[in-house]
Design an enzyme around this catalytic site. Structure first.
Site, PDB file in Angstrom:
ATOM      1  N   THR A 153       0.832  -1.204   0.000  1.00  0.00           N
ATOM      2  CA  THR A 153       0.000   0.000   0.000  1.00  0.00           C
ATOM      3  C   THR A 153       0.867   1.255   0.000  1.00  0.00           C
ATOM      4  O   THR A 153       0.567   2.234  -0.693  1.00  0.00           O
ATOM      5  CB  THR A 153      -0.934   0.014   1.212  1.00  0.00           C
TER       6      THR A 153
ATOM      7  N   LYS B 203     -11.704  -0.158  20.092  1.00  0.00           N
ATOM      8  CA  LYS B 203     -11.852   0.099  21.529  1.00  0.00           C
ATOM      9  C   LYS B 203     -11.733   1.589  21.823  1.00  0.00           C
ATOM     10  O   LYS B 203     -12.480   2.132  22.648  1.00  0.00           O
ATOM     11  CB  LYS B 203     -10.800  -0.674  22.312  1.00  0.00           C
TER      12      LYS B 203
ATOM     13  N   ARG C 164     -37.225  -7.305   4.585  1.00  0.00           N
ATOM     14  CA  ARG C 164     -38.379  -6.469   4.968  1.00  0.00           C
ATOM     15  C   ARG C 164     -38.925  -6.917   6.321  1.00  0.00           C
ATOM     16  O   ARG C 164     -39.312  -6.105   7.145  1.00  0.00           O
ATOM     17  CB  ARG C 164     -39.474  -6.556   3.904  1.00  0.00           C
ATOM     18  N   TYR C 165     -38.987  -8.229   6.525  1.00  0.00           N
ATOM     19  CA  TYR C 165     -39.411  -8.803   7.799  1.00  0.00           C
ATOM     20  C   TYR C 165     -39.001 -10.265   7.812  1.00  0.00           C
ATOM     21  O   TYR C 165     -38.435 -10.768   6.831  1.00  0.00           O
ATOM     22  CB  TYR C 165     -40.921  -8.636   8.026  1.00  0.00           C
TER      23      TYR C 165
ATOM     24  N   HIS D  79     -43.514 -24.036   1.578  1.00  0.00           N
ATOM     25  CA  HIS D  79     -43.259 -24.034   3.021  1.00  0.00           C
ATOM     26  C   HIS D  79     -42.169 -25.039   3.406  1.00  0.00           C
ATOM     27  O   HIS D  79     -42.333 -25.835   4.336  1.00  0.00           O
ATOM     28  CB  HIS D  79     -44.544 -24.287   3.799  1.00  0.00           C
TER      29      HIS D  79
ATOM     30  N   GLU E 139     -43.426 -18.085  -7.110  1.00  0.00           N
ATOM     31  CA  GLU E 139     -42.663 -17.053  -6.398  1.00  0.00           C
ATOM     32  C   GLU E 139     -41.232 -16.924  -6.919  1.00  0.00           C
ATOM     33  O   GLU E 139     -40.732 -15.828  -7.154  1.00  0.00           O
ATOM     34  CB  GLU E 139     -42.623 -17.369  -4.899  1.00  0.00           C
TER      35      GLU E 139
ATOM     36  N   ARG F 152     -46.471 -41.516  11.822  1.00  0.00           N
ATOM     37  CA  ARG F 152     -46.103 -41.959  10.477  1.00  0.00           C
ATOM     38  C   ARG F 152     -47.332 -42.481   9.718  1.00  0.00           C
ATOM     39  O   ARG F 152     -47.416 -42.360   8.493  1.00  0.00           O
ATOM     40  CB  ARG F 152     -45.015 -43.026  10.582  1.00  0.00           C
TER      41      ARG F 152
ATOM     42  N   ASP G  80     -48.590 -50.893  11.184  1.00  0.00           N
ATOM     43  CA  ASP G  80     -49.742 -50.109  10.729  1.00  0.00           C
ATOM     44  C   ASP G  80     -49.388 -49.048   9.694  1.00  0.00           C
ATOM     45  O   ASP G  80     -50.146 -48.811   8.743  1.00  0.00           O
ATOM     46  CB  ASP G  80     -50.479 -49.487  11.920  1.00  0.00           C
TER      47      ASP G  80
ATOM     48  N   ARG H 101     -31.036 -43.508   8.318  1.00  0.00           N
ATOM     49  CA  ARG H 101     -32.245 -42.734   8.587  1.00  0.00           C
ATOM     50  C   ARG H 101     -32.076 -41.301   8.090  1.00  0.00           C
ATOM     51  O   ARG H 101     -30.973 -40.752   8.114  1.00  0.00           O
ATOM     52  CB  ARG H 101     -32.499 -42.723  10.107  1.00  0.00           C
TER      53      ARG H 101
END
Length: 537
Positions: free
Chosen positions: A48, A148, A226-227, A289, A341, A451, A491, A533
């Site tokens: 620099t 500081k 925005r939010y 979503h 969107e 499930r 089940d 899993r």
């Protein structure tokens, strides 16, 4: 309003990158002249200093200030009382003033530091030693000292703030306001915190330390939002050192500013899409979503999109569409037939871009590449008073050893759809059930406490889709089905069989596996265990 400097001392600058020197060449041909108009002397290091001198300006090399040459390959140059004393001295403290006078320490009122490019060095895949050499020591020390003592010193850590400082110098006769100095100090500490976080996380990775005693994450603001998830929440979007292709690195070509939910959903869509190799097949993921509501492979993008849309066209309205190949005109026309969107793809043709541009609010993001679903990495989420950190779920069904658990093995067509369904299940919120047929989802059940409920909801959605498509039977008839975790009882699987599934893929590992296998055999169902899993919460 408090002001300091007014030609009282030095502007110390520091840089280390040739690229940064070029930036300083640009700024230092004009901006230091604007600084020196206020009777402020320039002190700098290495590259620099040469750039400033080449611009015809007077600059003092830091070695002249300290009386010591740069040494140890530049590791030691600014760590000296004449530097840190000039930064830390409280100007209106008589004891400090006397110490400065006694030891010949001049005040430094403006500090500009570009840190060694550690993040960029890691990002380019440099070796261990090169990364170590790009850990800045003197820079962060000076930044923290100046921050500081911000009552007296202004500290600048990025080029975006040069103009604000120059404007204040011009407006306040060579001084800066306390308001600006405090803002710059806050940014300075955040910058060094993010820098140290990048270093510590790199070290943890190099040492294969899975749970370091301290864990920090840092990021650079991409945009204030925005939010948040809801309008009463504030939010912002930050970029981390991880250069994983996706929403944080993508170029937005058009459309409204992304919202918090847009960003979250687009990330979910693109990460799911990454499971489908673009060299092997065209693929489309539609997310609503944060859950996939339709996923499909196809001969081309438009056929993949239409197959994905058919799974749940109601949920797809206002959703996110992710594509794994260059967006073409035919796919663009199909996608714009309903309200969407966001579209995210690696690239897009000029014709496709023109088609999308007719929908001014539709966001188009180009990410240049797909993320690697097998790459290592970290994910984090906050809990009350804590931070949960884990390695990314980079398990792929392509590398899993599939174990046939039933008397009947799946056919080749069933196995193809089982693998497809398990790829998708990895990206659906648990509890998860995914029905697939002909490389397309035909029913997705997400996020249920039971499930069995996920299986039934997915089957009901398939019935609704069949009515929409004017089919006599839902596409779950003859489908393959994936469960993200084992069936604790028979089940859940029986609900899938009732919906028409003929083959099942699941991790296995339940204490009642024998009961589940027996039920599958009684119904002539093929079932394979993955041993892996895919919970997702």
């Amino acid at each position: 309003m408090s002001s300091r400097m007014a030609g009282t001392g030095f502007a110390a600058t520091k840089t280390v990158l040739p690229g940064v020197s070029a930036i300083w060449n640009q700024y230092m041909t004009d901006h230091p002249r604007r600084v020196t108009r206020h009777n402020i002397d320039l002190v700098s290091t290495g590259g620099t200093a040469k750039a400033i001198a080449a611009a015809g300006l007077k600059v003092t090399d830091v070695s002249e200030l300290t009386g010591f040459p740069e040494m140890m390959d530049g590791r030691v140059k600014t760590l000296h009382p004449k530097v840190h004393g000039g930064l830390l001295a409280i100007r209106d403290n008589a004891e400090h003033a006397q110490a400065m006078k006694s030891h010949g320490i001049a005040p430094i009122d403006l500090l500009v530091v570009n840190l060694y490019p550690f993040e960029a060095t890691v990002d380019k895949g440099a070796g261990f030693e090169e990364c170590i050499e790009n850990i800045d020591i003197g820079g962060p020390a000076m930044i923290r000292a100046a921050a500081k003592n911000h009552d007296d010193v202004a500290v600048v850590v990025e080029a975006e703030d040069y103009q604000a400082v120059l404007d204040e110098l011009a407006a306040h006769q060579g001084a800066t306001t306390l308001t600006l100095r405090r803002r710059l100090a806050a940014k300075a500490y955040a910058r060094t915190a993010a820098y140290d976080a990048a270093i510590s996380n790199w070290f943890a990775g190099e040492l294969k330390t899975e749970a370091p005693d301290f864990r920090a994450f840092g990021g650079r603001l991409i945009q204030a939002l925005r939010y948040g998830e809801n309008p009463h929440q504030t939010a912002a979007f930050y970029r981390t050192p991880d250069k994983r292709p996706g929403v944080a690195t993508a170029r937005q070509l058009q459309g409204k500013e992304l919202s918090y939910n847009n960003i979250n959903d687009t990330d979910a869509a693109y990460e799911c899409l990454a499971e489908f190799d673009a060299k092997r097949t065209a693929a489309c993921v539609i997310v609503k979503h944060a859950n996939p509501c339709g996923v499909a492979e196809g001969a081309d993008l438009v056929s993949a999109y239409r197959k994905a849309l058919a799974c749940d066209s109601t949920s797809a309205y206002g959703g996110i569409v992710a594509l794994n190949r260059t967006l073409d005109a035919e796919a663009a026309r199909a996608i714009t037939e309903i309200f969407t969107e966001v579209i995210i793809a690696p690239e897009a043709t000029e014709e496709a871009i023109a088609i999308i541009s007719a929908r001014k609010n539709l966001r188009l993001l180009l990410a240049s590449a797909l993320p690697d679903p097998r790459a290592i990495g970290l994910t984090a989420k906050t809990v009350a008073g804590g931070l949960l950190v884990q390695s990314r779920d980079n398990a792929s069904v392509d590398t899993m050893t599939l174990k046939v658990a039933t008397k009947r093995a799946p056919t080749d067509a069933e196995l193809r759809d089982l693998k497809f369904a398990f790829r998708v299940a990895k990206h659906v919120k648990s509890n998860t059930i995914v029905y697939a047929k002909d490389l397309a989802t035909v029913g997705i059940g997400a996020g249920q406490m039971s499930r069995v409920d996920s299986a039934r909801i997915a089957a009901r959605k398939a019935q609704d889709a069949a009515a929409e498509l004017k089919l006599t039977v839902p596409l779950t008839k003859g489908s393959a089905v994936a469960s993200d975790a084992f069936f604790p009882f028979a089940d859940g699987m029986l609900a899938c069989i009732e919906a028409g599934a003929t083959a099942v893929i699941q991790p296995g590992g339940s204490v009642r596996d024998d009961e589940v296998i027996k039920a599958a055999d009684e119904h002539g169902i093929a079932m394979v265990f993955t041993g892996i899993r895919h919970f997702r919460h």
